[in-house]
Enzyme design. Structure first.
Site, PDB file in Angstrom:
ATOM      1  N   GLY A   1       0.840  -1.183   0.000  1.00 20.04           N
ATOM      2  CA  GLY A   1       0.000   0.000   0.000  1.00 20.04           C
ATOM      3  C   GLY A   1       0.874   1.232   0.000  1.00 20.04           C
ATOM      4  N   CYS A   2       0.258   2.384   0.187  1.00 17.86           N
ATOM      5  CA  CYS A   2       1.036   3.622   0.167  1.00 17.86           C
ATOM      6  C   CYS A   2       0.769   4.418   1.430  1.00 17.86           C
ATOM      7  CB  CYS A   2       0.721   4.456  -1.073  1.00 17.86           C
ATOM      8  SG  CYS A   2      -1.023   4.868  -1.272  1.00 17.86           S
ATOM      9  N   GLY A   3       0.911   3.740   2.586  1.00 22.35           N
ATOM     10  CA  GLY A   3       0.789   4.431   3.858  1.00 22.35           C
ATOM     11  C   GLY A   3      -0.626   4.900   4.128  1.00 22.35           C
TER      12      GLY A   3
ATOM     13  N   CYS B   1      -2.413   6.946   2.672  1.00 21.05           N
ATOM     14  CA  CYS B   1      -3.292   7.174   1.529  1.00 21.05           C
ATOM     15  C   CYS B   1      -3.690   5.870   0.849  1.00 21.05           C
ATOM     16  CB  CYS B   1      -2.613   8.098   0.511  1.00 21.05           C
ATOM     17  SG  CYS B   1      -1.119   7.401  -0.226  1.00 21.05           S
TER      18      CYS B   1
END
Length: 272
Positions: free
Chosen positions: A118-120, A122
């Site tokens: 994922g991207c943290g 967000c």
């Protein structure tokens, strides 16, 4: 369930300050100021650390129960079997013992999130955890256009006299439980508005209060998490002193929670 430490702390500390009056340095003087406490509180569920929150360290058992309910860790107050509070030098730990079926579901949720890319904050995983689509509440409407303004006016008029910590420090939020007429029956305070609401809900759940028969009045703006917590508890109306966000309005509309903001003695704004 009994809360053993309901009134064990004031929630503030006294600090020495240099108080200035006007523009002249001759008008400065030393004084003691009361400052709201803010400390980390670790929530441990069946021996497993779940979250660390920054909280005003009072009514922590009510906070833990309310958090467990509003965040969906348990289905009902009776599923929390025990709450144990431990105080450390500059932090607190609250250990909750919950029903095994709730704990299994919690562990499955945590396990399903582990190892995903994922991207943290967000990433899609974080958005799923926000739970921005609560199911519609089943509580009947509490007010119409005739009964709403006087109920809000009464809540506004009564809130201040119940805010002891706010009077002492000037730096905390209040969450009030009001009956249908707007009479303020209980207030919980904290540096965090969502913490104040969790404390309030913890007390109401412990006491078996029918949350369909009243409303919550907050001395803050209306954020999405406040609406989501109210919706989880089937509370028909959330009222706030300050403005709502667009997401708060959208979630309230979807959950059929009446959202009222800019509450004053002489009026309010109904958003849903």
């Amino acid at each position: 369930m009994k809360f053993d430490t309901e009134t064990d702390r004031t929630g503030y500390q006294e600090r020495s300050v240099l108080r200035h009056r006007g523009t002249s340095s001759d008008n400065a003087g030393r004084a003691n100021d009361r400052v709201a406490e803010e400390l980390p509180v670790a929530l441990v569920v069946n021996g497993i650390s779940h979250a660390v929150m920054m909280v005003t360290p009072r009514e922590l058992e009510a906070f833990a129960l309310g958090f467990a309910l509003t965040e969906g860790l348990v289905a009902k107050a009776g599923d929390v079997f025990d709450i144990e509070l431990r105080e450390h030098e500059r932090s607190f730990e609250v250990n909750l013992t919950i029903a095994q079926e709730d704990f299994v579901q919690l562990k499955q949720q945590r396990r399903s999130m582990a190892g995903r890319s994922g991207c943290g904050v967000c990433g899609i995983e974080s958005l799923e955890l926000l739970d921005m689509s609560p199911p519609p509440i089943t509580a009947p409407p509490l007010h119409d256009a005739t009964t709403l303004p006087p109920a809000i006016a009464r809540a506004v008029a009564e809130l201040g006299r119940h805010q002891e910590l706010m009077s002492a420090t000037g730096g905390v939020h209040g969450a009030a439980w009001c009956d249908a007429s707007g009479a303020v029956l209980r207030v919980c305070e904290d540096v965090g508005r969502h913490n104040a609401l969790d404390k309030l809900i913890g007390h109401l759940a412990r006491d078996g209060v029918d949350m369909q028969g009243g409303f919550v009045f907050m001395s803050s703006r209306a954020s999405y998490e406040l609406v989501r917590k109210a919706a989880r508890m089937n509370i028909p109306m959330l009222a706030t002193i300050s403005a709502p966000s667009t997401l708060a309005i959208d979630i309230a509309a979807e959950a059929r929670v009446k959202l009222v903001s800019f509450c004053r003695k002489d009026g309010c704004v109904e958003y849903t």
